[in-house]
Design a protein around this motif. Sequence first.
Motif, PDB file in Angstrom:
ATOM      1  N   UNK A 197       0.843  -1.175   0.000  1.00 11.38           N
ATOM      2  CA  UNK A 197       0.000   0.000   0.000  1.00 11.38           C
ATOM      3  C   UNK A 197       0.891   1.242   0.000  1.00 11.38           C
ATOM      4  N   UNK A 198       0.766   2.058  -0.985  1.00 11.80           N
ATOM      5  CA  UNK A 198       1.614   3.233  -1.129  1.00 11.80           C
ATOM      6  C   UNK A 198       1.326   4.239  -0.018  1.00 11.80           C
ATOM      7  N   UNK A 199       0.294   5.030  -0.139  1.00 13.95           N
ATOM      8  CA  UNK A 199      -0.099   5.968   0.911  1.00 13.95           C
ATOM      9  C   UNK A 199      -1.175   5.304   1.746  1.00 13.95           C
ATOM     10  N   UNK A 200      -0.905   5.196   3.034  1.00 12.15           N
ATOM     11  CA  UNK A 200      -1.878   4.531   3.894  1.00 12.15           C
ATOM     12  C   UNK A 200      -1.902   5.205   5.260  1.00 12.15           C
ATOM     13  N   UNK A 201      -2.920   4.852   5.997  1.00 10.50           N
ATOM     14  CA  UNK A 201      -3.075   5.310   7.374  1.00 10.50           C
ATOM     15  C   UNK A 201      -3.016   4.070   8.249  1.00 10.50           C
ATOM     16  N   UNK A 202      -2.374   4.206   9.408  1.00  9.25           N
ATOM     17  CA  UNK A 202      -2.182   3.053  10.284  1.00  9.25           C
ATOM     18  C   UNK A 202      -2.381   3.469  11.733  1.00  9.25           C
ATOM     19  N   UNK A 203      -2.963   2.556  12.518  1.00  6.89           N
ATOM     20  CA  UNK A 203      -3.115   2.776  13.949  1.00  6.89           C
ATOM     21  C   UNK A 203      -3.132   1.413  14.633  1.00  6.89           C
ATOM     22  N   UNK A 204      -2.866   1.410  15.937  1.00  7.06           N
ATOM     23  CA  UNK A 204      -2.810   0.156  16.701  1.00  7.06           C
ATOM     24  C   UNK A 204      -3.530   0.312  18.026  1.00  7.06           C
ATOM     25  N   UNK A 205      -3.899  -0.845  18.588  1.00  3.55           N
ATOM     26  CA  UNK A 205      -4.542  -0.891  19.902  1.00  3.55           C
ATOM     27  C   UNK A 205      -4.183  -2.239  20.533  1.00  3.55           C
ATOM     28  N   UNK A 206      -4.116  -2.287  21.860  1.00 10.72           N
ATOM     29  CA  UNK A 206      -3.895  -3.559  22.551  1.00 10.72           C
ATOM     30  C   UNK A 206      -5.241  -4.051  23.060  1.00 10.72           C
ATOM     31  N   UNK A 207      -5.536  -5.309  22.731  1.00 15.85           N
ATOM     32  CA  UNK A 207      -6.776  -5.945  23.149  1.00 15.85           C
ATOM     33  C   UNK A 207      -6.427  -7.057  24.134  1.00 15.85           C
TER      34      UNK A 207
END
Length: 152
Positions: free
Chosen positions: A1-11
Amino acid sequence: MAEHTRSSIVIEATAAEVMAVIADFEAYPLWTGEVKEIQVLERGEDGRAGQVRLLLDAGAIRDEHVLAYTWDGDREVSWTLVKSQMLRSLDGSYTLAPAAGGTEVSYQLAVDVKIPMLGMIKRKAEKVIIDRALAGLKKRVESRPGTTAAER
């Protein structure tokens, strides 16, 4: 994926518990606000969805997508757009990794709409989609009976 948005969370759950919720497409209308209807069109040899039709209704935006999914055990699932009325492309993934207190879930998304849109506005929309999805996933996983967090 060239331009992307990313985020994370702990479950607070195992990767298998998290991936079980992600793979349960039929339940998406129960915990995702925008997904109104789901139909699994194809299943792989492992029983997980290979292709899914989703009817989305996010107020001003209403669209039907068909997405193709690729699974890597309980480590990652990625998807790509097969068909849509409003989107040119939609590529995303959930990546799961062990973390203190459970599983870190990273969501990456790149969307290209058919109508002209400033990149900054598109990234902000992707961020809203990701944050809502991660929060909904966390709530759904941690409230299910039998998960690590639900036992506390």
